[in-house]
Design an enzyme around this catalytic site. Structure first.
Site, short mmCIF file in Angstrom:
data_model
loop_
_atom_site.label_atom_id
_atom_site.label_comp_id
_atom_site.label_asym_id
_atom_site.label_seq_id
_atom_site.Cartn_x
_atom_site.Cartn_y
_atom_site.Cartn_z
N ASP A 55 0.87 -1.18 0.12
CA ASP A 55 -0.11 0.06 0.04
C ASP A 55 0.90 1.31 0.05
OD1 ASP A 55 -3.03 0.99 0.31
OD2 ASP A 55 -1.82 2.19 1.62
N GLU A 73 0.87 5.70 -0.04
CA GLU A 73 0.29 7.09 0.36
C GLU A 73 1.11 8.01 -0.54
OE1 GLU A 73 -2.48 7.58 1.92
OE2 GLU A 73 -2.78 5.50 2.49
N HIS A 76 -5.92 5.19 5.78
CA HIS A 76 -5.01 5.83 5.02
C HIS A 76 -3.59 6.16 5.53
CE1 HIS A 76 -8.54 6.55 2.72
NE2 HIS A 76 -9.27 6.93 3.64
N ASP A 81 -3.29 -0.13 6.31
CA ASP A 81 -3.83 -0.53 4.86
C ASP A 81 -3.23 -1.66 4.62
OD1 ASP A 81 -5.91 1.57 5.46
OD2 ASP A 81 -5.34 2.65 3.59
#
Length: 215
Positions: free
Chosen positions: A23, A25, A181, A186
């Site tokens: 994951d 960001e 987030h 996540d």
């Protein structure tokens, strides 16, 4: 009983692919121009009975590359301050070099041939990781260049839900929306969700394949 019915190894389950949950960001939606700010990776393993589970976790805050766009809306959404010195951010090269090193070791140890990304709405995470690897001139990228396992699609099939939080809750898993987030949280939830979907298919008798289904 057929030989195929005895297969419980990770390399046998996914046609030689080594699944790694990722994951990211970011500071926007464009992998070529917007900054990668955080990345987490979780490798997976199988026990002797063929049940899939999380293994090793890696997590890095990442420095924006030189000239990267920082979209204010994206930063407001994920709550990341790229200039916060307490983030302990590292370069894209440092983050991906360490992840790739661990993944290559996992591929070798499991007898697999190549890594495949597992992610929720995987095209997004895959595009950012690949763009960062290209910028960092990392030539030995262990991940497949385009194939992925997308848990949004898998959860839609198995659970009737495509949103990560709802899919987790439908599967009987905890999901803390206050931690959402964060790449680390996540990734942890996505890893457990993917394992649950794979293991649920096994519990339902879908794997190993029956002799009649073998190719």
């Amino acid at each position: 009983m057929s030989d195929n019915a005895q297969l419980t190894g990770l390399c046998d389950r996914f046609r030689g692919f080594y699944p790694v949950v990722i994951d990211v960001e970011t500071a926007g939606f464009n992998a070529k121009t917007d900054a990668l700010l955080e990345i987490a990776a979780i490798t997976l393993k199988m026990d002797e009975q063929g049940w899939l589970m999380p293994d090793t976790t890696l997590h890095f805050h990442v420095e924006p590359f030189v000239g990267a766009n920082l979209q204010p809306e994206a930063l407001a959404f994920n709550g990341i301050d790229p200039n916060d010195p307490d983030r302990g951010a590292v370069s894209e090269y440092e983050a991906l070099h360490e992840i790739f090193k661990v993944v290559r070791k996992g591929i070798k140890a499991s007898g697999c041939n190549r890594a495949i990304m597992v992610a929720h709405n995987a095209n997004f995470d895959h595009s950012f990781m690949m763009a960062a690897a290209e910028r960092a001139s990392l030539k030995r990228n262990p991940f497949h260049p385009f194939a992925t396992f997308d848990t949004a699609a898998l959860a839609g099939l198995a659970l009737g839900q495509t949103v990560l939080s709802k899919a987790c809750q439908t599967a009987g898993m905890d999901f803390d929306s206050t931690q959402a987030h964060s790449a680390l949280y996540d990734t942890e939830r996505t890893a457990v969700l993917f394992c649950e979907i794979v293991n649920r298919w096994k519990r339902l008798g879908g794997w190993p394949l029956s002799a009649a289904e073998e190719v």
